[in-house]
Write a protein that holds these residues in place. Structure first.
Motif, PDB file in Angstrom:
ATOM      1  N   UNK A 207     -13.700  40.415 -19.173  1.00  9.32           N
ATOM      2  CA  UNK A 207     -13.476  41.684 -19.852  1.00  9.32           C
ATOM      3  C   UNK A 207     -14.731  42.556 -19.852  1.00  9.32           C
ATOM      4  N   UNK A 208     -15.903  41.988 -19.577  1.00 11.36           N
ATOM      5  CA  UNK A 208     -17.110  42.810 -19.500  1.00 11.36           C
ATOM      6  C   UNK A 208     -16.994  43.784 -18.345  1.00 11.36           C
ATOM      7  N   UNK A 209     -16.582  43.284 -17.194  1.00 12.40           N
ATOM      8  CA  UNK A 209     -16.490  44.144 -16.028  1.00 12.40           C
ATOM      9  C   UNK A 209     -15.364  45.160 -16.162  1.00 12.40           C
ATOM     10  N   UNK A 210     -14.270  44.770 -16.794  1.00 12.83           N
ATOM     11  CA  UNK A 210     -13.149  45.682 -16.918  1.00 12.83           C
ATOM     12  C   UNK A 210     -13.318  46.682 -18.039  1.00 12.83           C
ATOM     13  N   UNK A 211     -14.373  46.504 -18.870  1.00 14.05           N
ATOM     14  CA  UNK A 211     -14.651  47.461 -19.920  1.00 14.05           C
ATOM     15  C   UNK A 211     -13.817  47.280 -21.161  1.00 14.05           C
ATOM     16  N   UNK A 212     -13.149  46.133 -21.314  1.00 13.13           N
ATOM     17  CA  UNK A 212     -12.296  45.920 -22.483  1.00 13.13           C
ATOM     18  C   UNK A 212     -12.958  45.021 -23.508  1.00 13.13           C
ATOM     19  N   UNK A 213     -14.282  44.783 -23.355  1.00 13.79           N
ATOM     20  CA  UNK A 213     -14.938  43.917 -24.318  1.00 13.79           C
ATOM     21  C   UNK A 213     -14.884  44.563 -25.696  1.00 13.79           C
ATOM     22  N   UNK A 214     -14.755  43.721 -26.719  1.00 11.84           N
ATOM     23  CA  UNK A 214     -14.690  44.225 -28.068  1.00 11.84           C
ATOM     24  C   UNK A 214     -13.291  44.580 -28.507  1.00 11.84           C
ATOM     25  N   UNK A 215     -12.272  44.300 -27.689  1.00  7.90           N
ATOM     26  CA  UNK A 215     -10.900  44.619 -28.055  1.00  7.90           C
ATOM     27  C   UNK A 215     -10.072  43.339 -28.054  1.00  7.90           C
ATOM     28  N   UNK A 216      -8.801  43.491 -28.414  1.00  3.92           N
ATOM     29  CA  UNK A 216      -7.896  42.339 -28.360  1.00  3.92           C
ATOM     30  C   UNK A 216      -7.612  42.001 -26.910  1.00  3.92           C
ATOM     31  N   UNK A 217      -7.731  40.735 -26.557  1.00  2.66           N
ATOM     32  CA  UNK A 217      -7.555  40.292 -25.180  1.00  2.66           C
ATOM     33  C   UNK A 217      -6.124  39.796 -24.954  1.00  2.66           C
ATOM     34  N   UNK A 218      -5.737  39.660 -23.708  1.00 10.76           N
ATOM     35  CA  UNK A 218      -4.386  39.164 -23.412  1.00 10.76           C
ATOM     36  C   UNK A 218      -4.141  37.813 -24.066  1.00 10.76           C
ATOM     37  N   UNK A 219      -2.974  37.653 -24.672  1.00  5.93           N
ATOM     38  CA  UNK A 219      -2.633  36.409 -25.353  1.00  5.93           C
ATOM     39  C   UNK A 219      -3.083  36.350 -26.792  1.00  5.93           C
ATOM     40  N   UNK A 220      -3.725  37.395 -27.298  1.00  7.21           N
ATOM     41  CA  UNK A 220      -4.200  37.431 -28.680  1.00  7.21           C
ATOM     42  C   UNK A 220      -3.432  38.509 -29.460  1.00  7.21           C
ATOM     43  N   UNK A 221      -3.396  38.346 -30.776  1.00  3.65           N
ATOM     44  CA  UNK A 221      -2.891  39.411 -31.627  1.00  3.65           C
ATOM     45  C   UNK A 221      -3.825  39.551 -32.824  1.00  3.65           C
ATOM     46  N   UNK A 222      -3.897  40.760 -33.346  1.00  2.00           N
ATOM     47  CA  UNK A 222      -4.871  41.095 -34.374  1.00  2.00           C
ATOM     48  C   UNK A 222      -4.403  40.668 -35.754  1.00  2.00           C
ATOM     49  N   UNK A 223      -5.372  40.229 -36.573  1.00  4.41           N
ATOM     50  CA  UNK A 223      -5.124  39.880 -37.971  1.00  4.41           C
ATOM     51  C   UNK A 223      -5.984  40.760 -38.864  1.00  4.41           C
ATOM     52  N   UNK A 224      -5.499  41.043 -40.052  1.00  4.90           N
ATOM     53  CA  UNK A 224      -6.267  41.834 -41.012  1.00  4.90           C
ATOM     54  C   UNK A 224      -7.286  40.986 -41.748  1.00  4.90           C
ATOM     55  N   UNK A 225      -6.957  39.706 -41.969  1.00  4.68           N
ATOM     56  CA  UNK A 225      -7.854  38.840 -42.719  1.00  4.68           C
ATOM     57  C   UNK A 225      -7.697  37.397 -42.233  1.00  4.68           C
ATOM     58  N   UNK A 226      -8.659  36.585 -42.655  1.00  3.07           N
ATOM     59  CA  UNK A 226      -8.679  35.193 -42.217  1.00  3.07           C
ATOM     60  C   UNK A 226      -9.146  34.328 -43.380  1.00  3.07           C
ATOM     61  N   UNK A 227      -8.488  33.201 -43.589  1.00  3.67           N
ATOM     62  CA  UNK A 227      -8.892  32.273 -44.642  1.00  3.67           C
ATOM     63  C   UNK A 227      -9.522  31.042 -44.003  1.00  3.67           C
TER      64      UNK A 227
END
Length: 350
Positions: free
Chosen positions: A69-89
């Motif tokens: 993802x560094x080369x594609x410029x998507x670093x720092x974002x949600x990657x394929x196969x992931x989903x975002x969470x608001x919080x974590x315990x």
């Protein structure tokens, strides 16, 4: 290839050259991250001249790009196969963390630097249900290899910024932190005020401790953290290799629009006034009275301005001639009545 140094530290008496660094131990573990800094030997003998200059300037550090993802410029974002969470315990302690929180971490190293804290930007979960913490790293100033004074609970933001071949800068790289490295949540204050304003050394806790060392240890473990600086490392991905050296390092103050709240924010005019010690009408050399112009106040009208002929005997404007060369500007200013205080140039023969 350029080497830029940005230092704006009124309290520090000497310039710090960021490209001069100490060599630390080579036996260091590396964290799983979007961009991992590590030390390797240089066995590429067919590099171009520009690359050789980078080797000489940053001979002890290499950026090892370990993610596509560094080369594609998507670093720092949600990657394929992931989903975002608001919080974590956190399962061990039961503590809950949200985006924007600052967490203390352990056993996380990024090249020459030991990461002490991470500000959470993304909480991601993969298909297996494993959570990943992704954020911006922070380092205690005492661990920045001499780039900043060693102050209790003062920290610095550590940014790795990729430049494309056309010079475009991408957002700072976020590092992945395993949940097992999380120690706990900490309080951070972002401020552009000059030290020691808003500093925290444990003296105002109201707790009685055995000695000064115990008091400082208590403050470091539980006190609020103050960030006034950002240390940015710029790099460009090399096409022939996935490992590239930093091209530029910049140390700069936190800007007013990055400050946590109004009570911690100082206007640029106020900082300038504080750094200069004020401005004196008609020139400050050798005038020593305290008639200082407040840069934050409204400008005086033409009617209240001091007449040009009221300048005191010997009072002059001072001049700092940067990149003075043979000194033509300094000589002209001197002839015009200025006091030439400093003149600097890189050329050794000047």
């Amino acid at each position: 290839m350029s080497s830029r140094v940005m230092i704006d530290s009124p309290g520090d008496e000497e310039v710090q050259y960021l490209t001069s660094r100490d060599v630390t131990s080579k036996n260091r573990s590396r964290a799983s991250s979007s961009a991992t800094l590590g030390r390797t030997t240089d066995d590429e003998h067919n590099e171009e001249e520009e690359a050789e200059e980078l080797v000489e300037l940053f001979e002890h550090e290499i950026i090892d790009l370990t993610e596509d993802e560094i080369e594609s410029g998507t670093h720092g974002s949600i990657r394929p196969g992931e989903f975002s969470l608001e919080r974590f315990r956190e399962p061990r302690s039961g503590a809950q963390f949200s985006r924007g929180d600052l967490i203390q971490v352990e056993n996380v190293e990024l090249g020459s630097y030991t990461i002490d804290f991470v500000q959470i930007k993304i909480i991601a979960s993969d298909r297996q249900g494993d959570c990943k913490i992704r954020g911006i790293p922070f380092v205690r100033t005492r661990k920045l290899l001499g780039k900043l004074p060693k102050k209790c609970n003062e920290i610095c933001m550590l940014l790795h910024i990729q430049r494309r071949d056309n010079g475009q800068e991408l957002p700072a790289v976020l590092i992945d932190i395993p949940t097992t490295s999380i120690v706990g949540k900490r309080e951070i204050v972002m401020t552009n005020a000059i030290y020691p304003e808003h500093c925290y050394n444990g003296e105002n806790t109201g707790l009685r401790v055995q000695n000064e060392q115990a008091q400082q240890r208590l403050a470091e473990d539980y006190g609020k953290l103050v960030c006034r600086w950002k240390f940015a490392i710029y790099f460009t991905v090399q096409r022939q290799s996935r490992a590239t050296r930093p091209e530029e390092e910049v140390l700069e103050r936190v800007q007013a629009d990055e400050v946590s709240g109004s009570r911690y924010c100082v206007s640029d005019e106020g900082l300038c006034n504080q750094w200069r010690g004020g401005r004196i009408k008609g020139g400050s050399w050798p005038y020593s009275e305290s008639s200082i112009i407040d840069l934050e106040s409204k400008p005086c009208s033409v009617k209240t301005a001091r007449p040009a002929g009221s300048r005191r005997i010997g009072q002059k404007y001072t001049l700092f001639d940067s990149f003075c060369g043979a000194g033509g500007v300094s000589r002209g200013a001197q002839s015009s009545g200025f006091k030439v205080q400093y003149a600097v140039d890189k050329w050794a023969d000047v």
